[in-house]
Design a protein around this motif. Sequence first.
Motif, PDB file in Angstrom:
ATOM      1  N   SER A   1       0.793  -1.237   0.000  1.00  0.00           N
ATOM      2  CA  SER A   1       0.000   0.000   0.000  1.00  0.00           C
ATOM      3  C   SER A   1       0.818   1.277   0.000  1.00  0.00           C
TER       4      SER A   1
ATOM      5  N   TYR B   1      -6.961   6.565  -2.505  1.00  0.00           N
ATOM      6  CA  TYR B   1      -8.129   6.067  -1.783  1.00  0.00           C
ATOM      7  C   TYR B   1      -9.402   6.116  -2.624  1.00  0.00           C
TER       8      TYR B   1
ATOM      9  N   CYS C   1      -8.253   3.617  -6.377  1.00  0.00           N
ATOM     10  CA  CYS C   1      -7.943   2.189  -6.311  1.00  0.00           C
ATOM     11  C   CYS C   1      -9.229   1.394  -6.110  1.00  0.00           C
TER      12      CYS C   1
ATOM     13  N   LYS D   1     -11.860  -1.153  -4.713  1.00  0.00           N
ATOM     14  CA  LYS D   1     -11.986  -1.730  -3.372  1.00  0.00           C
ATOM     15  C   LYS D   1     -11.788  -3.245  -3.384  1.00  0.00           C
TER      16      LYS D   1
ATOM     17  N   GLN E   1      -5.286  -4.751   0.651  1.00  0.00           N
ATOM     18  CA  GLN E   1      -4.176  -3.857   0.954  1.00  0.00           C
ATOM     19  C   GLN E   1      -3.270  -4.413   2.052  1.00  0.00           C
TER      20      GLN E   1
ATOM     21  N   LEU F   1      -6.882   3.616   5.207  1.00  0.00           N
ATOM     22  CA  LEU F   1      -7.377   2.511   4.392  1.00  0.00           C
ATOM     23  C   LEU F   1      -8.677   1.967   4.962  1.00  0.00           C
TER      24      LEU F   1
ATOM     25  N   PHE G   1     -11.292  -0.324   2.565  1.00  0.00           N
ATOM     26  CA  PHE G   1     -10.477  -1.391   1.982  1.00  0.00           C
ATOM     27  C   PHE G   1     -10.331  -2.561   2.953  1.00  0.00           C
ATOM     28  N   ASP G   2     -10.340  -3.772   2.425  1.00  0.00           N
ATOM     29  CA  ASP G   2      -9.938  -4.934   3.199  1.00  0.00           C
ATOM     30  C   ASP G   2      -8.425  -4.901   3.359  1.00  0.00           C
ATOM     31  N   GLN G   3      -7.946  -5.242   4.567  1.00  0.00           N
ATOM     32  CA  GLN G   3      -6.513  -5.146   4.847  1.00  0.00           C
ATOM     33  C   GLN G   3      -5.940  -6.432   5.416  1.00  0.00           C
TER      34      GLN G   3
ATOM     35  N   HIS H   1     -13.121  -5.317   8.004  1.00  0.00           N
ATOM     36  CA  HIS H   1     -12.129  -5.124   6.937  1.00  0.00           C
ATOM     37  C   HIS H   1     -10.750  -5.668   7.285  1.00  0.00           C
TER      38      HIS H   1
END
Length: 346
Positions: free
Chosen positions: A230, A240, A243, A245, A249, A277, A282-284, A312
């Motif tokens: 990221s 943000y 990108c 979703k 990340q 994020l 975003f999923d991280q 997330h």
Amino acid sequence: MNLTRRAFMGSAAMAAGGVMTGCASAGAAAKSDTIWAALFHMGTNMWCDQVPDSWGPYKGEDLKLICQADHVRFDEKVWRSITNHMAQVGMNMVVIDLGEAIQYPSHKELWVKGSWEIERFRKELARLRAMGLEPIPKLNFSAGHDVWLKQYERMLSTKKYYEVCSDLIRDVAEIFDHPRFFHMGYDEETAGHQRKYLYCAVRQGDLWWHDFNFFVKTVEKNGMRPWMWSDFAWHHDDFYSRCPKSVVQSNWYYAPEFDTAKLKDMALKRVRTYDELDKAGFDQIPTGSNWSCDVNFGNTVAYCRQHCSAAHLKGFMTAPWFFTLPDWEKKNLEAIDQVGAVIRAH
């Protein structure tokens, strides 16, 4: 068809049989959907195209490891040691940095001495799955980490480049039986990070986004979910909003201090990126490391669990960045132990 985490772990347990003997805690990973991953290297042609004068902890003859080579630098005994230990501490995913390490069916010209035959590699994937480790491929398409592409590295953003990269993503998807993730790398594409290279290449503005979206769509077309580092977000606020979703990340920060009241400048920016994020939806899979210190991974987990929404936060990864060779086995095992300690504590 992509397997869900539950379906994957179920099939792995059924296939394991006697392979899991001595790995009693490996089955514990199936009790949670939380990803506990580690990134390890089979291929190492990711960095310099010449021997650098310095590079982190590497010194003397070891600096040659940072430079591209015409052969695979990988020790299978060490690999088995660290992956077995991952299963023992309850980890459930291994991200494999491939580079030049396997014989891509579509592009023989990218093979080097010692590149693994696909049949041999698929047997290794089966061994990992049998232990409860979900293997995920990584090919780094950052222009700063792609010497594994040989001549195509210098054809960046051309028709031929897109064709070759598309072929390789398709090859890997098929070899891994269309895994649920594909890590695209895409980190450190800056002039500063390439200051020790002979050849530097940096995409900017709409060209960066054009190529990035090409990789996202190509990965998705092959039935995998794209995953990336990221750090582009550190210097580009439009990340943000631009990108997709769908891209998982992995922000990274390897220092010990996470108290934002004590941090400033880029250290503060890197830590705050976890918050940003999350806020952006975003999923991280946050990434820690023992590259710089031995407390970073635990501190990464603690910070992200406090500041990021559970919905997330898909899990965590350690990225030691030490080679899969005897001299670095201890550091890799220590990284795994640090993850194991967090798993036991939670």
